[in-house]
Write an enzyme that holds these catalytic residues in place. Sequence first.
Site, PDB file in Angstrom:
ATOM      1  N   GLN A  78      -4.239  -8.098  -7.946  1.00 26.12           N
ATOM      2  CA  GLN A  78      -3.651  -9.111  -7.065  1.00 26.12           C
ATOM      3  C   GLN A  78      -3.767 -10.492  -7.708  1.00 26.12           C
ATOM      4  OE1 GLN A  78      -2.525  -8.214  -3.745  1.00 26.12           O
ATOM      5  NE2 GLN A  78      -1.569 -10.217  -3.896  1.00 26.12           N
ATOM      6  N   PHE A  79      -2.868 -10.794  -8.661  1.00 25.28           N
ATOM      7  CA  PHE A  79      -2.942 -12.080  -9.356  1.00 25.28           C
ATOM      8  C   PHE A  79      -2.744 -13.263  -8.420  1.00 25.28           C
ATOM      9  CE2 PHE A  79       1.599 -11.470  -9.403  1.00 25.28           C
ATOM     10  CZ  PHE A  79       2.125 -12.757  -9.349  1.00 25.28           C
ATOM     11  N   THR A  80      -2.102 -13.051  -7.280  1.00 20.47           N
ATOM     12  CA  THR A  80      -1.837 -14.163  -6.361  1.00 20.47           C
ATOM     13  C   THR A  80      -3.109 -14.704  -5.707  1.00 20.47           C
ATOM     14  OG1 THR A  80      -1.320 -12.671  -4.525  1.00 20.47           O
ATOM     15  CG2 THR A  80       0.528 -13.407  -5.899  1.00 20.47           C
TER      16      THR A  80
END
Length: 152
Positions: A78-80
């Site tokens: 989950q890079f966000t």
Amino acid sequence: MRAVIQRVSKASCKVDEKFTGKIQQGLLVLLGIENEDTEEDINWLAQKIANLRIFSDENGLMNKSIVDVDGNILLISQFTLFAQTKKGNRPSFIRAARPEKAIPLYEEMAKSLSQLLNKNIQTGIFGADMQIELINDGPVTIVMNTKDKENF
């Protein structure tokens, strides 16, 4: 490294309408990796996740870990989680690690959790457009950041 840890009664991940991971009782872990993360971050966070006492005992108190309840983990990249929203309305993800750095660390986290739980860890597909479904149990949601260990 940041993680959003949700106690779930069930969770699943689909990519192109096909399941890549599916669990019943356990934890959905959304994992964000940044450029400065190392194996030390993985070791600390994996231990914390495996030993978090957020499952109910026979008295209804949160005294049991995922290991104690023989639960499962669905691990999703989950890079966000590293979104920066200070300027304007469009988030910047400049702090999120590039795939060549993040993928090996994500895979190492799955391996570490698997060893700690002594079972396979379910995962999404790194970088894919994933659809996540879950039933948050409690709800119980914990956010952790390896760069701020003194508060966790």
